[in-house]
Design a protein around this motif. Structure first.
Motif: not given
Length: 408
Positions: A179-183, A134-146, A160-167
């Motif tokens: 969790y769907v993260k972009a580190v 199956i394929t679903k769309e999820f929002k991407v959460e950015p992550e950055f070490k302060s 985040v561009e694009p803000g959602k991805v297909k998984i």
């Protein structure tokens, strides 16, 4: 005979006769060669890391549990074994074209291998799991070490561009996604806005990485970096009362400004920091190391401590005589007369540092009465005084004055 050998025709006839003799002496069977069977030597060889091909409905199903490679042992004629080892032109595969949804055990098979070779695959079978794709769309959460930011800087709201991805993946795996993260990873401290291509990673609730297909696999992450520092003055707050006979002449700091770090709202509302000097036990000139005190919401201050040099002197008392009483706040339509004290002056007892007190004159003080909001007639009002810095509030020999207010 010598004469015959000198004749060309004789030599030709002799050669022809010898050729016929040789031809008749060699056995032959028409134009066919005779095959002679000679037994060949056999050998065994193991070929490691042979890729596994999986045949299944890739459009609608997801298969897990199959290793990428297996080892195969082949046995047979040495020439064929060596050829198979060198060319590796055979295929190890698993046939799941008719597989059902769920777990099942399947055997590895081999094709395109000579039938004169015997093959043994290790392992010979494997337990696989076949699931609906199956394929679903999820929002991407950015992550950055302060922690990668320089002091005095804080990250803003990431973009985040694009803000959602297909998984895409097995249904039971997609259901585990938490969790769907972009580190965004930086190796040096930063203080400017950064834009990076970040790989998207998918995790379950326990932060275990999940094996899925992500489209797109990378997203662009922009993180605004804001300056959250501010330079403010350090105020000196005197606490307590000096011991009897001691006057505080001055308190000087070795550093008069501090840099503070905090969120933007706190910085906007903070105009200073402070050090508190307890003078209740100071009897001589001294230098103290004191902490810089910050308000709630300030996360860091530099410097954290300062040195305060306190200069003291012995307290002296002096009477300042005949200081005139001034009138304040009287409307223009009125006039006022001070009846008591009759000479319209007071005497002041001043206490403070000798170096200050000894130079004081009546002109250093402003003694007054405030007649604001008073009507016609006689009134008894408080006498007030403003004095110079470095001395205690003066003591008056008379605390009130009697005045009469008339029309002008």
């Amino acid at each position: 005979m010598d004469k015959l050998f000198d004749k060309p025709w004789f030599l030709k006839l002799l050669a022809l006769g010898l050729a016929l003799l040789l031809y008749t002496s060699v056995p032959h069977n028409g134009n066919k060669f005779i095959d002679v069977n000679v037994p060949g030597e056999e050998t065994t060889a193991t070929i490691q890391a042979i890729p596994v091909t999986v045949y299944y409905d890739t459009k609608n199903l997801v298969v897990s549990g199959i290793p990428n490679t297996v080892d195969i042992t082949i046995k047979g004629p040495i020439s064929l074994v060596e050829q198979a080892k060198g060319l590796k032109d055979f295929e190890v595969y698993v046939d799941l074209t008719n597989a059902k949804i769920g777990s099942q055990t399947v055997k590895f098979k081999v094709k395109n291998l000579s039938d004169k070779l015997k093959a043994t695959i290790t392992p010979d079978s494997v337990k696989v799991n076949v699931q609906e794709k199956i394929t679903k769309e999820f929002k991407v959460e950015p992550e950055f070490k302060s922690s990668l930011l320089e002091d005095g800087y804080t990250p803003g709201q990431p973009i985040v561009e694009p803000g959602k991805v297909k998984i895409t993946g097995a249904k039971n795996v997609i259901d585990q996604i938490a969790y769907v993260k972009a580190v965004v990873d930086e190796k040096i401290p930063v203080k400017d806005t950064i834009t990076k291509e970040a790989r998207v990673q998918v995790f379950d609730k326990d932060l275990n990485k999940l094996d899925v297909q992500i489209e797109p696999a990378y997203v662009k992450v922009t993180i605004p970096i804001k300056n959250t520092s501010k330079t403010v003055p350090i105020n000196v707050i005197q606490k307590g009362t000096p011991p009897a006979g001691v006057s505080i002449d001055s308190i000087q700091l070795d550093t008069t400004q501090a840099t503070i770090i905090g969120n933007e709202d706190v910085l906007n509302s903070t105009d200073n920091v402070r050090v508190e000097v307890d003078v209740s036990k100071i009897t001589d000139n001294t230098t103290l190391t004191l902490p810089v005190i910050i308000s709630n919401g300030i996360t860091k201050v530099t410097p954290q401590t300062v040195k305060a040099t306190v200069a003291v002197s012995k307290t002296t008392q002096k009477t300042i005589s005949s200081v005139p009483i001034n009138i304040r706040g009287l409307p223009n339509q009125y006039k006022a007369v001070i009846n008591d004290p009759a000479n319209q002056t007071v005497n002041l007892l001043v206490t403070g540092s000798g170096s200050v007190v000894n130079t004081l004159t009546p002109n250093d003080f402003n003694v007054y009465i405030d007649l604001s909001n008073l009507n016609l007639g006689n009134h008894n009002v408080n006498i007030q005084v403003d004095g110079p810095p470095g001395v205690k509030p003066p003591q008056l020999d008379k605390s009130t004055a009697t005045v009469t207010i008339n029309n002008a």
